[in-house]
Design a protein around this motif. Structure first.
Motif: not given
Length: 173
Positions: A22-24, A29, A49, A52, A56, A110
């Motif tokens: 989910w981060l990328d 998102k 963001d 995230a 990250r 997420p």
């Protein structure tokens, strides 16, 4: 949308890989941030963001190297903190607090939804955890946190964390 749907503003994840990527995952998102106006979408995206970027630096074990940059990008100088585990108010105390957050070696959950009311936003994150009652089963644990966004920066935060012994996870995992 691959691996998820958004129903009433909340992402329902059908592909477990989303919990890891989910981060990328820009599609995920953007879908969670989508709203009725560009201004509302921008606030939601700011919060997603932020989460995230924080996730990250935890995932990559880069908290010490990158926390100042991330917090300065997102938080106001006069940030107000309502977390019983935090050292106090202000950007510098927020940075110091995160320098001591335990890195648990997994990707934080997420953001599956953001509810806005004026400057106040409630973020819902979701984590699949073992069911303590039904052996071999799991359930979706929804984790809520609330921010006030003012002038494009995080200005205030309320958490549902319990007070924890320093160095221990306030989520109780």
């Amino acid at each position: 949308m691959a691996g998820f749907t958004v129903i009433n503003g909340i992402a329902e994840i059908s592909d477990p890989a989303i919990y890891q990527n989910w981060l990328d995952n820009e599609e995920f998102k953007a879908a969670v941030a989508a709203d009725s106006s560009p201004e509302r979408t921008a606030v939601k995206r700011l919060l997603i963001d932020f989460e995230a970027d924080m996730a990250r630096i935890v995932r990559d074990d880069k908290v010490q190297e990158q926390v100042v940059e991330v917090m300065t990008r997102y938080a106001a100088e006069d940030y107000v903190q309502h977390d019983p585990n935090a050292a106090g108010n202000g950007l510098e105390k927020l940075i110091e607090h995160f320098r001591h957050v335990p890195v648990v070696g997994e990707i934080p959950p997420p953001v599956v939804g953001v509810i806005l009311d004026g400057e106040v936003a409630c973020l819902m994150m979701r984590k699949v955890v073992p069911d303590p009652v039904i052996p071999e089963a799991s359930y979706d644990w929804n984790i809520l946190t609330v921010f006030r966004v003012h002038n494009g920066k995080l200005a205030e935060h309320w958490s549902t964390f319990r007070k924890a012994v320093p160095g221990q996870d306030p989520l109780g995992d």
